[in-house]
Design a protein around this motif. Structure first.
Motif, short mmCIF file in Angstrom:
data_model
loop_
_atom_site.label_atom_id
_atom_site.label_comp_id
_atom_site.label_asym_id
_atom_site.label_seq_id
_atom_site.Cartn_x
_atom_site.Cartn_y
_atom_site.Cartn_z
N PRO A 21 13.53 -42.46 -27.68
CA PRO A 21 13.17 -43.00 -26.37
C PRO A 21 13.54 -42.09 -25.20
O PRO A 21 12.87 -42.09 -24.18
CB PRO A 21 13.94 -44.32 -26.29
CG PRO A 21 14.23 -44.69 -27.70
CD PRO A 21 14.34 -43.40 -28.46
N VAL A 22 14.59 -41.27 -25.39
CA VAL A 22 14.98 -40.33 -24.34
C VAL A 22 13.88 -39.28 -24.16
O VAL A 22 13.54 -38.91 -23.04
CB VAL A 22 16.34 -39.66 -24.66
CG1 VAL A 22 16.65 -38.55 -23.68
CG2 VAL A 22 17.45 -40.71 -24.66
N ASP A 23 13.31 -38.81 -25.26
CA ASP A 23 12.22 -37.82 -25.17
C ASP A 23 10.98 -38.43 -24.52
O ASP A 23 10.29 -37.77 -23.74
CB ASP A 23 11.87 -37.26 -26.54
CG ASP A 23 12.88 -36.23 -27.02
OD1 ASP A 23 13.69 -35.77 -26.20
OD2 ASP A 23 12.84 -35.89 -28.21
N VAL A 24 10.69 -39.69 -24.85
CA VAL A 24 9.55 -40.36 -24.22
C VAL A 24 9.77 -40.43 -22.72
O VAL A 24 8.90 -40.06 -21.92
CB VAL A 24 9.32 -41.76 -24.82
CG1 VAL A 24 8.23 -42.49 -24.06
CG2 VAL A 24 8.98 -41.67 -26.30
N ALA A 25 10.96 -40.88 -22.33
CA ALA A 25 11.28 -40.99 -20.90
C ALA A 25 11.22 -39.63 -20.22
O ALA A 25 10.70 -39.51 -19.10
CB ALA A 25 12.66 -41.63 -20.71
#
Length: 167
Positions: free
Chosen positions: A109-113
């Motif tokens: 989710p950090v990469d998506v954000a």
């Protein structure tokens, strides 16, 4: 020469056809694959020119200046390598002014954000790259980014802000 040497998929390996001139003949199962390759290359060129010229606009009429490429494995690395190589080309660098390309190849989710940080869905095109559209990571990321677009612009915006690239 068109033999099916990809034993996993029982397919010919014809990367050479991608570099062949229009009038070349490269047969697979008795069919010249070069005309089909050039048909697809022509479609890619037409879409690319439409996008670069600003004729392809988002759902609100704003030009799309940001691209998020969603893929994993070769569907990520191939576009990344091309992007990296083109950064050294003066004409490509000039054409890219005012635009940015980001890659999303991880379901963290950090990469998506991070991939959508400071981007406006109104000016963003998402390119989902997959050979089969069955890779769990790619499909999760595609759904996540689609929801980002839908939550901001509505479901009708998806057709203007997301495209798919496959074999």
């Amino acid at each position: 020469n068109g033999e099916k040497i990809n034993s996993t998929e029982n397919r010919s390996v014809l990367h050479v056809a991608l570099r062949a001139p229009r009038d070349a003949v490269i047969n697979s199962d008795g069919v010249n694959v070069v005309p089909e390759v050039w048909s697809v290359k022509d479609k890619i060129k037409q879409f690319s020119e439409t996008f670069r010229s600003g004729s392809w606009v988002g759902a609100t009429g704003k030009p799309l200046t940001n691209v998020v490429s969603v893929g994993i494995g070769g569907s990520f690395l191939g576009p990344l390598f091309v992007h990296t190589a083109l950064q050294t080309d003066p004409e490509a660098a000039e054409s890219a002014k005012g635009r940015q390309l980001r890659f999303l190849a991880n379901v963290d989710p950090v990469d998506v954000a991070r991939s959508i940080k400071d981007l406006d869905p109104e000016t963003t095109l998402v390119v989902v790259v997959s050979k089969t559209f069955t890779t769990a990571e790619t499909m999760l990321n595609a759904r996540t980014i689609k929801e980002w677009i839908v939550s901001s612009l509505g479901p009708q915006a998806v057709s203007k802000h997301m495209i798919a690239v496959s074999t």
